[in-house]
Scaffold this motif. Structure first.
Motif, short mmCIF file in Angstrom:
data_model
loop_
_atom_site.label_atom_id
_atom_site.label_comp_id
_atom_site.label_asym_id
_atom_site.label_seq_id
_atom_site.Cartn_x
_atom_site.Cartn_y
_atom_site.Cartn_z
N GLY A 80 36.90 35.81 26.90
CA GLY A 80 36.52 35.85 25.49
C GLY A 80 36.82 37.18 24.82
N PRO A 81 36.28 38.29 25.33
CA PRO A 81 36.58 39.59 24.71
C PRO A 81 38.07 39.94 24.76
CG PRO A 81 34.78 39.82 26.30
CD PRO A 81 35.29 38.41 26.39
N ALA A 82 38.75 39.51 25.82
CA ALA A 82 40.18 39.79 25.92
C ALA A 82 40.96 39.03 24.84
CB ALA A 82 40.70 39.44 27.31
N VAL A 83 40.61 37.76 24.63
CA VAL A 83 41.28 36.96 23.59
C VAL A 83 40.99 37.55 22.21
CG1 VAL A 83 41.30 34.71 22.44
CG2 VAL A 83 41.45 34.83 24.92
N ILE A 84 39.75 37.90 21.97
CA ILE A 84 39.38 38.48 20.66
C ILE A 84 40.16 39.77 20.42
CG2 ILE A 84 37.49 39.59 19.39
CD1 ILE A 84 35.67 37.42 20.69
N THR A 85 40.30 40.59 21.46
CA THR A 85 41.07 41.84 21.32
C THR A 85 42.51 41.54 20.92
OG1 THR A 85 39.68 42.96 22.95
CG2 THR A 85 41.86 43.90 22.55
N GLN A 86 43.11 40.52 21.54
CA GLN A 86 44.50 40.19 21.21
C GLN A 86 44.62 39.68 19.77
OE1 GLN A 86 46.27 41.44 23.60
NE2 GLN A 86 44.35 41.53 24.71
N ILE A 87 43.67 38.86 19.36
CA ILE A 87 43.70 38.32 18.00
C ILE A 87 43.54 39.44 16.98
CG2 ILE A 87 42.43 36.86 16.37
CD1 ILE A 87 41.92 34.95 18.77
N LEU A 88 42.64 40.39 17.25
CA LEU A 88 42.44 41.51 16.33
C LEU A 88 43.63 42.47 16.33
CD1 LEU A 88 38.67 42.31 16.94
CD2 LEU A 88 39.70 41.20 14.95
N ALA A 89 44.37 42.51 17.43
CA ALA A 89 45.53 43.40 17.50
C ALA A 89 46.69 42.92 16.62
CB ALA A 89 46.00 43.54 18.94
N LEU A 90 46.77 41.62 16.39
CA LEU A 90 47.90 41.09 15.62
C LEU A 90 47.95 41.62 14.18
CD1 LEU A 90 48.02 37.47 17.06
CD2 LEU A 90 49.68 39.32 17.41
N PRO A 91 46.84 41.60 13.40
CA PRO A 91 46.93 42.16 12.05
C PRO A 91 47.16 43.67 12.05
CG PRO A 91 44.75 41.19 12.42
CD PRO A 91 45.58 40.91 13.62
N VAL A 92 46.66 44.35 13.06
CA VAL A 92 46.91 45.79 13.16
C VAL A 92 48.40 46.02 13.38
CG1 VAL A 92 46.46 47.89 14.49
CG2 VAL A 92 44.59 46.30 14.00
N ALA A 93 48.99 45.23 14.27
CA ALA A 93 50.44 45.34 14.51
C ALA A 93 51.21 45.05 13.23
CB ALA A 93 50.86 44.38 15.62
N TRP A 94 50.78 44.03 12.49
CA TRP A 94 51.45 43.69 11.23
C TRP A 94 51.41 44.85 10.25
CZ3 TRP A 94 54.80 40.43 9.44
CH2 TRP A 94 54.95 40.28 8.06
N GLN A 95 50.26 45.49 10.14
CA GLN A 95 50.13 46.64 9.24
C GLN A 95 51.04 47.79 9.68
OE1 GLN A 95 48.55 47.04 6.27
NE2 GLN A 95 48.27 44.84 6.47
N LEU A 96 51.12 48.02 10.98
CA LEU A 96 52.00 49.08 11.48
C LEU A 96 53.46 48.75 11.20
CD1 LEU A 96 50.30 49.87 14.91
CD2 LEU A 96 50.25 51.27 12.83
N LEU A 97 53.81 47.47 11.27
CA LEU A 97 55.19 47.06 10.99
C LEU A 97 55.53 47.19 9.51
CD1 LEU A 97 55.41 43.96 13.33
CD2 LEU A 97 56.63 46.13 13.59
N GLN A 98 54.53 47.18 8.63
CA GLN A 98 54.76 47.31 7.19
C GLN A 98 54.98 48.76 6.79
OE1 GLN A 98 55.14 44.44 5.37
NE2 GLN A 98 54.92 43.63 7.44
N ALA A 99 54.61 49.68 7.66
CA ALA A 99 54.76 51.11 7.35
C ALA A 99 56.24 51.49 7.34
CB ALA A 99 54.01 51.94 8.38
N ASP A 100 56.56 52.42 6.50
CA ASP A 100 57.94 52.92 6.45
C ASP A 100 57.95 54.28 7.15
OD1 ASP A 100 60.61 53.02 5.87
OD2 ASP A 100 60.33 53.83 3.87
N SER A 101 57.66 54.24 8.45
CA SER A 101 57.54 55.50 9.17
C SER A 101 57.74 55.28 10.66
CB SER A 101 56.16 56.11 8.92
OG SER A 101 55.16 55.30 9.51
N VAL A 102 57.33 56.29 11.41
CA VAL A 102 57.45 56.23 12.87
C VAL A 102 56.43 55.28 13.49
CG1 VAL A 102 58.40 58.55 13.04
CG2 VAL A 102 55.94 58.23 13.16
N LEU A 103 55.59 54.66 12.69
CA LEU A 103 54.58 53.73 13.20
C LEU A 103 55.17 52.37 13.56
CD1 LEU A 103 51.62 54.49 10.79
CD2 LEU A 103 51.96 55.34 13.11
#
Length: 140
Positions: A80-103
């Motif tokens: 359960g906590p592992a799945v929740i961590t993965q689900i929460l990581a997806l929008p964070v990854a999306w935000q990092l991909l929207q950055a115009d930088s080294v992120l």
């Protein structure tokens, strides 16, 4: 455990899922420590917010760390906590991909980890190894 009992075999998928969760935990803790050290040695705009942000990242790192340990030990609660961590990581990854930088490379790495982790965690082999049953499924 007596000498006649055998340790359950840990499937490779669970070992890999534990490694993914452990990697995410390490990244959160290191990121939190970086924010704390930067806040204490630099000149943050708001010292209190910087310290709280760092402490929050470290505290959040404890969730995937506990999940990684639980997966390693074949504890069914850990999925359960592992799945929740993965689900929460997806929008964070999306935000990092929207950055115009080294992120952007960080966003790619996080997205790959999250999708890999989810795939490993929902596989039938993982469910069976952790003895997770569907609702209404009898224990056999």
């Amino acid at each position: 455990m007596s000498s006649t009992e055998q340790t359950p075999t840990r499937p490779g998928r669970i070992t890999a899922a534990a490694a993914v969760a452990g990697t995410e935990a390490l990244a959160l803790v290191v990121g939190g420590l970086f924010v704390l050290v930067t806040a204490l040695t630099g000149k943050p705009g708001d010292l209190t917010s910087a310290i709280m942000g760092g402490a929050t990242l470290i505290a959040l790192g404890l969730i995937p760390l506990a999940a990684a340990r639980g997966l390693w030990l074949l504890r069914s609660w850990s999925r359960g906590p592992a799945v929740i961590t993965q689900i929460l990581a997806l929008p964070v990854a999306w935000q990092l991909l929207q950055a115009d930088s080294v992120l952007i490379p960080g966003g790619i790495a996080l997205a790959v980890l999250a999708v890999t982790g989810l795939t490993l965690l929902v596989s039938p082999a993982t469910t069976q190894a952790l003895d997770i049953r569907r609702p209404g499924q009898d224990a056999s």
